[in-house]
Design an enzyme around this catalytic site. Sequence first.
Site: not given
Length: 306
Positions: A244, A211, A253
Amino acid sequence: MNSQPNLPRKVKIVEVGPRDGLQNEKENVPAPVKIELVDRLSRAGFANIEAASFVSPKWVPQMATSSEVMAGIARRPGTLYSALTPNMQGFEAALAAGAGEVVIFGAASEAFSQRNINCSIAESIARFEPVAKAAKANGLRLRASISTAFGCPYQGEVPLDAVADVVARMRDLGCDEIDIADTIGVSTPRKTQAVMLRAAQKFPLERLSGHFHDTYGQALANIYASMEVGVAIFHSSVAGLGGCPYAKGATGNVASEDVLYMMHGLGIETGVDLDQVVDAGQFISQHLGRKAVSRAGNAIAAKRAG
């Protein structure tokens, strides 16, 4: 055909845009728009879509419509719809909403754990024991996500042993899959391989996933490096949605369109239709009133329009 013997022939892409991507949007995204996004991603062929998060709306207001979204989506046979569940209350809601997989989470960095949830890593994982047991008792798939596995905004370097320790703890809870996450996007290929190989000493490599955030522009390189050591599951977010909230300056991402473009160029099977993902990315970006953060997605859309 994939001509590179050291790369997997097939990968699984977990689409996290509807949850991880949208949860940080300040403006409320209405449930019908989220449903439309998930439906477009389902039609594109993703085998696993992170669609909801059953956390307190006080903490993540954007996810307050999760039950409505899960009730409204057109479920595609064979697609796994996942939900983030921080506690038993979240688990019960996810179960009632028909989630096929529940996701629990912990940090590899002690400093990150203390700053975010005011408890140690060990305490945070202990809290998930009842959730893990309930998931197994109800026949749901259980996935764990380990944040800050490649670096932490508070403590900097995260030792390999710290990552391995959390992987082992999540394994002992009965997790079916474990995500190794670069929450602030600081990793580079050699570091990525070292972390993945260390994690694989505690958990089967074929059930580990990468990830990666693209803060420093390294996400695709890190995915490629992960494939070189045998990782074949990756997370990505349509249109590069997300970030985030706890990691200052961290971008979203890696974009699904960019990952798919690379995979298809390498002859690696994904089962996902890139053109449909580009459409989904343009759809949600138009709703949000900004350009998608996907280079491949924007290039393909511009070429079509040209």
